[in-house]
Design an enzyme around this catalytic site. Sequence first.
Site, PDB file in Angstrom:
ATOM      1  N   ALA A  43      39.241  34.535  29.029  1.00 33.90           N
ATOM      2  CA  ALA A  43      38.885  34.181  29.950  1.00 33.90           C
ATOM      3  C   ALA A  43      39.761  34.192  31.193  1.00 33.90           C
ATOM      4  CB  ALA A  43      38.408  32.731  30.001  1.00 33.90           C
ATOM      5  N   GLU A  50      36.273  53.851  25.739  1.00 39.48           N
ATOM      6  CA  GLU A  50      35.757  53.208  27.041  1.00 39.48           C
ATOM      7  C   GLU A  50      35.025  54.181  27.654  1.00 39.48           C
ATOM      8  OE1 GLU A  50      36.244  49.609  28.072  1.00 39.48           O
ATOM      9  OE2 GLU A  50      36.394  49.898  25.831  1.00 39.48           O
ATOM     10  N   GLN A  69      47.957  34.136  30.370  1.00 45.83           N
ATOM     11  CA  GLN A  69      48.364  35.375  30.351  1.00 45.83           C
ATOM     12  C   GLN A  69      48.655  35.513  32.194  1.00 45.83           C
ATOM     13  OE1 GLN A  69      44.762  38.155  30.734  1.00 45.83           O
ATOM     14  NE2 GLN A  69      46.143  39.875  29.999  1.00 45.83           N
ATOM     15  N   ARG A  91      32.989  40.670  41.015  1.00 41.85           N
ATOM     16  CA  ARG A  91      31.750  40.854  41.306  1.00 41.85           C
ATOM     17  C   ARG A  91      30.778  39.571  41.386  1.00 41.85           C
ATOM     18  NH1 ARG A  91      30.045  45.005  36.653  1.00 41.85           N
ATOM     19  NH2 ARG A  91      31.981  44.301  36.266  1.00 41.85           N
ATOM     20  N   GLY A 102      31.890  50.071  26.121  1.00 38.05           N
ATOM     21  CA  GLY A 102      32.675  50.957  25.315  1.00 38.05           C
ATOM     22  C   GLY A 102      31.792  51.496  24.344  1.00 38.05           C
TER      23      GLY A 102
HETATM   24  C1  UD1 Z   1      35.547  45.275  27.404  1.00 45.80           C
HETATM   25  C2  UD1 Z   1      35.737  46.399  26.371  1.00 45.80           C
HETATM   26  C3  UD1 Z   1      34.640  47.323  26.102  1.00 45.80           C
HETATM   27  C4  UD1 Z   1      33.182  46.381  26.009  1.00 45.80           C
HETATM   28  C5  UD1 Z   1      33.148  45.281  26.896  1.00 45.80           C
HETATM   29  C6  UD1 Z   1      32.177  44.366  26.545  1.00 45.80           C
HETATM   30  C7  UD1 Z   1      38.074  46.880  26.283  1.00 45.80           C
HETATM   31  C8  UD1 Z   1      39.183  47.765  26.732  1.00 45.80           C
HETATM   32  N1  UD1 Z   1      36.986  47.351  26.583  1.00 45.80           N
HETATM   33  O1  UD1 Z   1      35.257  46.114  28.629  1.00 45.80           O
HETATM   34  O2  UD1 Z   1      34.695  48.119  25.183  1.00 45.80           O
HETATM   35  O3  UD1 Z   1      32.208  47.272  25.943  1.00 45.80           O
HETATM   36  O4  UD1 Z   1      34.466  44.540  27.150  1.00 45.80           O
HETATM   37  O5  UD1 Z   1      31.891  43.469  27.312  1.00 45.80           O
HETATM   38  O6  UD1 Z   1      38.623  45.746  25.674  1.00 45.80           O
HETATM   39  N2  UD1 Z   1      40.211  39.769  30.142  1.00 45.80           N
HETATM   40  C9  UD1 Z   1      41.602  38.989  30.199  1.00 45.80           C
HETATM   41  N3  UD1 Z   1      42.645  39.652  30.524  1.00 45.80           N
HETATM   42  C10 UD1 Z   1      42.857  40.911  30.900  1.00 45.80           C
HETATM   43  C11 UD1 Z   1      41.687  41.736  30.834  1.00 45.80           C
HETATM   44  C12 UD1 Z   1      40.413  41.073  30.408  1.00 45.80           C
HETATM   45  O7  UD1 Z   1      41.205  38.012  29.977  1.00 45.80           O
HETATM   46  O8  UD1 Z   1      43.994  41.258  31.062  1.00 45.80           O
HETATM   47  C13 UD1 Z   1      39.135  39.270  29.653  1.00 45.80           C
HETATM   48  C14 UD1 Z   1      38.206  38.919  30.878  1.00 45.80           C
HETATM   49  O9  UD1 Z   1      38.319  37.842  31.482  1.00 45.80           O
HETATM   50  C15 UD1 Z   1      36.826  38.984  30.263  1.00 45.80           C
HETATM   51  C16 UD1 Z   1      37.128  39.908  29.072  1.00 45.80           C
HETATM   52  O10 UD1 Z   1      38.503  39.865  29.057  1.00 45.80           O
HETATM   53  O11 UD1 Z   1      36.371  37.967  29.703  1.00 45.80           O
HETATM   54  C17 UD1 Z   1      36.538  41.574  28.954  1.00 45.80           C
HETATM   55  O12 UD1 Z   1      37.284  42.016  30.113  1.00 45.80           O
HETATM   56  P1  UD1 Z   1      36.746  43.235  31.116  1.00 45.80           P
HETATM   57  O13 UD1 Z   1      37.669  43.669  31.787  1.00 45.80           O
HETATM   58  O14 UD1 Z   1      35.402  42.559  31.605  1.00 45.80           O
HETATM   59  O15 UD1 Z   1      36.283  44.207  30.008  1.00 45.80           O
HETATM   60  P2  UD1 Z   1      35.584  45.599  29.997  1.00 45.80           P
HETATM   61  O16 UD1 Z   1      36.077  46.522  30.795  1.00 45.80           O
HETATM   62  O17 UD1 Z   1      34.187  45.177  30.348  1.00 45.80           O
END
Ligand code: UD1
Length: 474
Positions: A17, A160, A81, A23, A146
């Site tokens: 989170a 991805e 993080q 967006r 993904g």
């Molecule tokens: C990710 C998955 C994808 C999947 C999708 C489902 C990866 C690389 N990809 O993509 O395969 O289909 O979720 O919704 O994992 N977050 C952090 N710290 C970070 C990055 C993300 O806390 O450094 C959290 C975001 O707040 C979010 C979640 O992780 O709640 C997912 O991150 P997001 O960047 O939305 O992932 P997707 O690119 O959608």
Amino acid sequence: MTNKSPFKLPLNVIVLAAGKGTRMKSPLPKVAHPVAGQPMIQRIVNQAKSIGAHEVRVVVGYGEELVRQLVEPLGGICEKQHQQNGTADAVKAADPSTLSGMVLIVNGDHPLITSDDLVELVKKFEVGNYDVAVVSSKLKNPKSYGRIVRSGGKLHSIVEAKDASHEALKINEVNTGIYVARAEVLSQLLPRIQNHNQQQEYYLTDIIELCKDDGGKVGAIEASPRVCFGVNSQRELAKATQILYKRKALQLLDEGVMVVDPNHTYIEESVQVGEACVIYPGVMIRGACDIGNYCVVESNCVMSNVTLESGVVVKAMSHLEGCVVREKAELGPYARIRPDSDVGPEARIGNFVELKKAKMGKGAKAGHLTYLGDAEIGQNVNIGCGTITCNYAADRKKYKTIIGDDAFVGSDTQFIAPITIGRGAIIGSGSTITKDVPDKALAIARGRQVIRENYKPKSPKQTDKARNSSEMEK
Ligand code: UD1
Ligand code: CA
């Protein structure tokens, strides 16, 4: 480990989170947005706790302070993080090396998941005897999710969308972003994940191939598409809210409540509704509400943290907050009942009547246009139209009005609190009551009516003359 856990191994949950949710076009961190009245992050933390999770760690970043305030009272532990370098980096921030048993990893922005969904996934993980499993789902339009790549039917890897080949993009089985892993396998593999990809991020998805390379057992657990539904925009937030309200309305129908129009009824999950109640369209019921049997709530009423005993009727357009309404009482239309009010059995509160910290005895009535604040009204008291308890004094303190059983208050009465009216007393209409009234007494406090027989008003000319002469005298 809590003993209510339905699993063999201890379960821990990591909720991702840290993202802003650009967006959403909102200053709030995405996971703080409410769906059907509850911030998304609180839903998932509550669910994790409810299925017996030992620890629930929430990875925070953007809007950390606010997310903490939402999560910590529920028993969630926040882990920061510092930079958002990808989902694997986020899991690392939650330090899984200090966990044992199983780790369920979920996104904080998937509000349609149910506790039952989570239990089922974790059970399947246990039955499958996996080291790492990803939860997948089949979608008609797999968009930017993904893709789950299989070879010979078995899970091969996750690609991805941004890194996927034309062929891989045709796959309609996607990564929901939920994973279950053995804690020790997770902490061994995380440091080996690299960021050699299109986004130069550490992808948690790479854990599948690493685990396989080490001879571990990986698998994809298929779940319904609702598990996959993530909120990224206000449109998706509204859609999720609509789905949850409808889900609750349908559940109530199954429990014997007459929800007249389940598409236009807004009842939060936390609300209890008894049998044979009727809920008309446009009703919103929020928070900790407990509604007894045989109640009727007409259109466009809003209620939060309210207890209605059985047989209560709330007529259209009424607003109730933090109060108790006892058996067979009738409110509204257009009643406003504010916190700490207690409406007695068979009492009646009519249109444009406001109660605040007011207790109404059994069978008491206030039919129209009345304010009763800081008041104790006895049984069978009749409060006439336009009555006001003047509870707020010039010293800016609140004072109490007490009215004994069976008293009769005529219309347009003001009580200057603090004041006590005895049992069976009668207050004449139009009175401003400043002194206590004994039991069974009559009190009238209004200007006496003057009558002049055969009264002739002065002509306009005479009136002008009189005014001019008096001005010249000055
Ligand atoms: C990710 C998955 C994808 C999947 C999708 C489902 C990866 C690389 N990809 O993509 O395969 O289909 O979720 O919704 O994992 N977050 C952090 N710290 C970070 C990055 C993300 O806390 O450094 C959290 C975001 O707040 C979010 C979640 O992780 O709640 C997912 O991150 P997001 O960047 O939305 O992932 P997707 O690119 O959608
Ligand atoms: Ca991303």
